[in-house]
Write an enzyme that holds these catalytic residues in place. Structure first.
Site, PDB file in Angstrom:
ATOM      1  CE1 TYR A  76      12.002  -7.731  -5.386  1.00 51.46           C
ATOM      2  CE2 TYR A  76      13.698  -9.491  -5.296  1.00 51.46           C
ATOM      3  CZ  TYR A  76      12.564  -8.889  -5.008  1.00 51.46           C
ATOM      4  OH  TYR A  76      11.843  -9.616  -3.959  1.00 51.46           O
TER       5      TYR A  76
ATOM      6  CE  LYS B 155       1.054  -1.689 -14.916  1.00 61.78           C
ATOM      7  NZ  LYS B 155      -0.551  -2.038 -15.219  1.00 61.78           N
TER       8      LYS B 155
ATOM      9  CG  ASP C 141      -2.297  -4.631 -14.682  1.00 60.60           C
ATOM     10  OD1 ASP C 141      -1.270  -4.683 -15.463  1.00 60.60           O
ATOM     11  OD2 ASP C 141      -3.390  -4.156 -14.987  1.00 60.60           O
TER      12      ASP C 141
ATOM     13  CG  ASP D 162       9.728 -11.602  -5.885  1.00 56.76           C
ATOM     14  OD1 ASP D 162      10.000 -12.832  -5.664  1.00 56.76           O
ATOM     15  OD2 ASP D 162       9.711 -10.674  -4.925  1.00 56.76           O
TER      16      ASP D 162
END
Ligand code: NAP
Length: 419
Positions: free
Chosen positions: A164, A230, A284, A308
């Site tokens: 980002y 992740k 997740d 986000d």
């Protein structure tokens, strides 16, 4: 003593009051702080008028005149462009730097002109590395889940790094081609018709974010800080975020953090007072957990992109996307802001929900240590929603609601204040 400063910003004199100073990343708030505000574009002026009234009323209720805010308008966005020929005048930047804490309504993203977004630009200028989004249910708000009140989390999202951060090169650009060649020299293949985005995650950036999350949890008696990542796939960025988080906990909070394992083996799953659990979850899985076991989570620390997604998903879960508050915090500056946009089709109609900026203002009061005033705002907003006196966005989803204008909603909150 409060006094007028002879300084001017954008040609405006500063009102009588004092500066908020920062020490060790924390604000030292006088009784009459000067706080710059940017009213915002589109629906911003309507929202800001309601917000200012509500915040001033709460401060009066809480401190009976002993404390007050000296509001000082600074300009950004369309209003700044119209009056000063710049979307973000240098004087506005100087004023925010001078006074340290500011609040803003939504701003139009200029199309073209080389600026990605005014919000992103402000975060970069002041190194506001920590995006804080509390997510809490207000009884009566229409929500898509059965028990929205079980989710009560504060999300600390890193604000300056990750994919980002905007280091990207388009397909066929010289930079993309050069990077593809460089990566080829490492023995890895990238298709030649690729755009390239770089995902840097540093130890410095990760640890200063996790530090704030743990400090917040300890100061607010929150039970856990969960590092969301992740790292099973992206080991040296996302996985490193997790590892650096644990290392920081061990080196700087040695006597006040426990791992899940230690909690079980040494403390029989009972958290001793004054301690916080630091654990981690794969991103997740985290999305499932906030839906299926929301009560187990309290403070979430994330890198930029995961944060986000997660912030909006959590806000939607409590029905509060339209009233979700937010803050961007650095070591010597903090800006509190609406999380929604300018909603231009409702501009000037006195119609939209001012809840996001009002609750961001309440966060600001808490940040300044004015907890009593923050509580008054929260209680009164909660009561106003429970009475089903709400703006159009909630009214259309509630049966038996009375639809109020933006200004009327602000006045209703003030009427419901108990000091
Ligand atoms: P938006 O302004 O957030 O509006 C999208 C829709 O969300 C509105 O049409 C409205 O839905 C609802 N909404 C937004 N604010 C609301 C409020 N206060 N009360 C009730 N409902 C509200 O998104 P956008 O139209 O994509 O963006 C417009 C401009 O805002 C763009 O220039 C964008 O870049 C900018 N923006 C700024 C910020 C910021 O400053 N933080 C954030 C996002 C976007 P309904 O029509 O269904 O009622």
């Amino acid at each position: 003593m409060t006094q007028m400063s002879d300084k001017k910003f954008n040609g405006l004199s500063v009102p009588a009051g004092e500066k908020i100073r920062f020490a060790d990343g924390k604000p030292q708030c006088p009784d009459r702080p000067i706080i710059p505000f940017i009213e915002g574009d589109g629906t911003g002026p309507d929202i800001w008028q309601a917000t200012k009234r509500v915040l001033d009323a709460a401060v009066i209720k809480a401190y009976a005149g002993k404390r007050s805010i000296a509001w000082f308008e600074v300009f950004a966005g369309e209003k700044a462009n119209k009056h000063f020929g710049s979307w973000l005048p240098e004087d506005s930047i100087k004023a925010i730097r001078e006074f340290g804490v500011a609040i803003k309504g939504p701003l139009t993203t200029p199309i073209g002109g080389g600026m990605r977004s005014l919000n992103v630009t402000l975060r970069q200028i002041f190194d506001l590395y920590c995006c804080v989004r509390p997510v809490k249910y207000f009884a009566g708000v229409p929500s898509p889940v059965v028990a929205p009140e079980k989710l009560d989390v504060v999300i600390f999202r890193e604000n300056t790094e990750d994919v980002y951060a905007g280091i990207e090169y388009p397909i066929d650009s010289a930079e993309a081609k050069q990077l593809i060649e460089l990566i080829a020299s490492f023995g890895k293949t990238i298709r030649p018709d690729s755009g390239i985005g770089i995902k840097p995650i540093s130890r410095f950036g990760s640890q200063r974010l996790v530090r704030r999350a743990i400090q917040y949890a300890l100061e607010h008696n929150r039970r856990t800080v969960t590092l969301v990542h992740k790292g099973n796939i992206m080991k040296f960025t996302e996985g490193a975020f997790r590892d650096w988080g644990y290392q920081l906990a061990a080196s700087e909070f040695a006597s006040s953090w426990v791992s899940e394992e230690t909690l079980h083996t040494e403390f029989q799953d009972r958290l001793p007072p004054g301690k916080v659990i630091v654990n981690d979850r794969i991103a997740d899985s985290m999305f499932q957990q906030v839906l299926s076991r929301p009560e187990e989570y309290s403070v979430l620390a994330t890198a930029n992109l995961n944060g986000d997604y997660l912030s909006d998903a959590c806000a939607a879960q409590v029905g509060g996307l339209g009233i979700a508050p937010g803050a961007n915090i650095g070591d010597d500056c903090a800006i509190f802001e609406a999380t929604h946009g300018t909603a231009p089709k409702y501009a000037g109609l006195d119609m939209v929900n001012p809840g996001s900026v009002i609750l961001s203002g309440a966060m600001m009061l808490e940040f300044l240590g004015w907890v009593e005033a923050k509580e008054i705002v929260h209680d009164a907003l909660g009561k106003t929603i429970q009475k089903k006196t709400v703006t159009y966005d909630f009214a259309r989803m509630m049966s038996g609601a009375t639809q109020l204008r933006t200004s009327e909603f602000g006045l209703a909150i003030i009427d419901n204040m108990v000091g």
